[in-house]
Design an enzyme around this catalytic site. Structure first.
Site, PDB file in Angstrom:
ATOM      1  N   HIS A   1      -7.811  -5.757   0.239  1.00  0.00           N
ATOM      2  CA  HIS A   1      -6.534  -5.054   0.381  1.00  0.00           C
ATOM      3  C   HIS A   1      -5.783  -5.461   1.647  1.00  0.00           C
ATOM      4  O   HIS A   1      -4.559  -5.632   1.627  1.00  0.00           O
ATOM      5  CB  HIS A   1      -6.810  -3.552   0.379  1.00  0.00           C
ATOM      6  CG  HIS A   1      -5.593  -2.697   0.340  1.00  0.00           C
ATOM      7  ND1 HIS A   1      -4.702  -2.727  -0.709  1.00  0.00           N
ATOM      8  CD2 HIS A   1      -5.111  -1.772   1.214  1.00  0.00           C
ATOM      9  CE1 HIS A   1      -3.722  -1.854  -0.475  1.00  0.00           C
ATOM     10  NE2 HIS A   1      -3.947  -1.274   0.681  1.00  0.00           N
TER      11      HIS A   1
ATOM     12  N   SER B   1       0.848  -1.189   0.000  1.00  0.00           N
ATOM     13  CA  SER B   1       0.000   0.000   0.000  1.00  0.00           C
ATOM     14  C   SER B   1       0.894   1.254   0.000  1.00  0.00           C
ATOM     15  O   SER B   1       1.764   1.365  -0.861  1.00  0.00           O
ATOM     16  CB  SER B   1      -0.940  -0.067   1.210  1.00  0.00           C
ATOM     17  OG  SER B   1      -2.076   0.723   1.020  1.00  0.00           O
TER      18      SER B   1
ATOM     19  N   ASP C   1      -8.587  -7.520  -3.993  1.00  0.00           N
ATOM     20  CA  ASP C   1      -8.315  -6.135  -3.601  1.00  0.00           C
ATOM     21  C   ASP C   1      -9.231  -5.180  -4.369  1.00  0.00           C
ATOM     22  O   ASP C   1      -9.125  -5.044  -5.583  1.00  0.00           O
ATOM     23  CB  ASP C   1      -6.844  -5.802  -3.866  1.00  0.00           C
ATOM     24  CG  ASP C   1      -6.376  -4.539  -3.140  1.00  0.00           C
ATOM     25  OD1 ASP C   1      -7.209  -3.649  -2.877  1.00  0.00           O
ATOM     26  OD2 ASP C   1      -5.165  -4.448  -2.847  1.00  0.00           O
TER      27      ASP C   1
END
Lengths: 360, 360
Positions: free
Chosen positions: A332, A133, A303
């Site tokens: 995610h 991320s 995700d």
């Protein structure tokens, strides 16, 4: 080991100069004499430098991060409330917290600031940069850092659950979360006193984020239509007989309020929105082509926020990349949940790569 | 024709009784003498009874909704600010708007209330019930309505971009939006004066909803990383050089504030959260099995909010269903955007069904 390094001066891409800039960081293992065994780990939006607390399965002898071999470094990001320079740290020019005066930071600024830390620690080469991320955005920016001799500073890259630039989908999610914070009248354009912060707005933003981090399937499996009370009917008002998923989201909203700051949240989401490896470097595909280091691109098949299409794109354009898909229903957040599987992917790739490098 | 019908008394599932209950509705075409040519259309969360304004391509001679053949009825949902009973209409017991005292309505209540309208209009049978999103929830509840003789009131069903029950994924999105409204101190637990509503919270909620209605692909194609100004760098603060997607979301947030009410928004999202055809009827798959009417289930391949898995599930359990997938990059909103394709799907199915019914 938890430490603070103070960088005397730092100027952001936007032209703001800060003095006595703290960088909070942790390290595991020992730097070798040549300074060439560092491994960098980037944390995510509300994370901190203590990766032992959020990636415990990835660190240990024989794991992706091996303190017996590697000098593992995780530095807190500027803008985050966990020790590095941020809206909640003291501005030496005023003696008060930066607050609303904290300047914009880009992902590139974060990497430039952390580079000073590496130099101070004596790091000459980095074996690998790893992160998911927001941490993955830093990994892609580290790719462009050079040694004094002009070689790539970082030898291998593991960007996880991220793309080469923040897309309007992600910017949209960020913006919706910021709007929830701005809707809290205690936000006061970011100039709120520390004792009266916009907690309701921050909690609402977190609620939204928690949805984006999971998936339809994971919520269905975990919560279904279970309610917290026996009463299956909603009553008038808002708080009666909440669904289990509502209670879960409210809990996580409140929990973040106890450990985070709304200005930091706004700052970091804006910082993520700046993510674009191609900015001032050329056409996007061409810039990705310049990243020649061996890279393991990891995507998560469920995700919603950084969908697999983005890792497909990265892997298609990076000239020396392998794509691995983490199969998980968790969305995610799988990069923080499926640690064992993620660790295995990285270890396998690292071993194969070291083997092929030795064979060369 | 836009009209209001007043139902003298109505009691909700939760046990609240209301008097002089307005139902705003529109009709197109004429009811035949037998009262058997009605077609019902359900509107979505922020929609109204004027389907000519939001489904213009679906209505007309030879289209899915054909006023030359059908008596098309679209009634505004209780809880919505467009004329039917809601927090903004007058409570005859007090002479003031219901405000925070407006009782909870379920999707089943909406159908029960609208049933009174059909009776008053002289409708004896309904050829088809059609609707997307919240409108599709009503379609599935209409399936259980019976004539006095015990036959199904509605002969055919077209639920679009919806499932048989609100899942925790959708409840999570709803909850996050409500939390944004509650975070606005002007919310005042729903007891705000009409002249000082929580507009910032409602705008933030809408911003979030607009993300859920679209997709990664649609945002990417439309906005990319375009900014509203020439300046590619974020400045300090929140409003400078916004990305195009930010401006779009802010615009739509503000636009909703001009035409909607925060209490209505909370009421309707809670109403959607009650959606569960199996409540008090039995096990979920068994209850779907009871819906024997021919049904055209329409899903959208890019729908993030009500993903195709939910329409697959519906079509798998409804004993007489066809599944059609609307291919579109636009996400959930495709049922309002891809009108021509949607109309073609429905017309084709309608024609095939009428032909096979004639052949029997």
């Amino acid at each position: 080991m938890s430490s603070i390094y103070i960088q005397p001066d730092f100027t952001t891409e936007g032209g703001a100069t800060l003095h006595d800039v703290p960088i909070a960081y942790r390290t595991w293992g020992h730097l070798n004499a040549a300074g060439t065994n560092a491994v960098l780990v980037g944390h995510a939006l509300t994370g901190d430098a203590d990766l032992g607390a959020w990636w415990q399965d990835l660190i240990g002898p024989g794991q992706a991060l091996d303190p017996e071999q590697d000098f593992v470094i995780c530095a807190n990001v500027p803008g985050s409330p966990y020790g590095s320079v941020s809206p909640v740290t003291t501005n030496p020019s005023t003696g008060a917290p930066y607050g609303a005066d904290f300047p914009a930071f880009t992902i590139r600024d974060t990497v430039a600031l952390h580079r000073h830390l590496l130099d101070a620690l004596g790091v000459r080469r980095v074996r690998c940069a790893i992160g998911g991320s927001m941490g993955g955005m830093q990994v892609l920016e580290w790719a462009f850092e050079r040694t004094d001799a002009g070689a790539p500073l970082v030898e291998r890259l593991v960007p996880i659950a991220v793309g080469g630039r923040h897309t309007p989908w992600q910017i949209g999610w960020s913006e919706a979360q910021r709007q929830a914070i701005y809707a809290d009248s205690k936000w006061r354009s970011g100039a709120y006193p520390p004792e009266d912060p916009p907690t309701d707005g921050l909690a609402a933003a977190r609620t939204m984020a928690m949805v984006s981090y999971r998936s339809h399937t994971s919520f269905q499996r975990r919560f279904g239509r279970q309610r917290q009370s026996e009463n299956g009917m909603p009553k008038n008002g808002t708080a009666d007989a909440p669904f289990a998923v509502q209670s879960y989201l409210r809990y996580h909203g409140q929990k973040l309020v106890d450990r985070f700051d709304a200005r930091c949240y706004v700052q970091l989401t804006q910082q993520m929105d700046t993510h674009d490896v191609s900015r001032n470097r050329g056409a996007y595909p061409d810039v990705l082509q310049q990243i020649e280091q061996p890279a393991l691109v990891v995507g998560i098949d469920s995700d919603v926020l950084y969908p697999l299409a983005e890792q497909d794109e990265l892997a298609a354009h990076l000239p020396n990349a392998d794509l691995q898909v983490l199969a998980s229903p968790h969305g995610h957040d799988a990069f923080l949940i499926e640690q064992e599987a993620l660790n295995a992917l990285i270890v396998q790739w690292k071993n194969a790569h070291v083997a092929s490098a030795t064979a060369r």
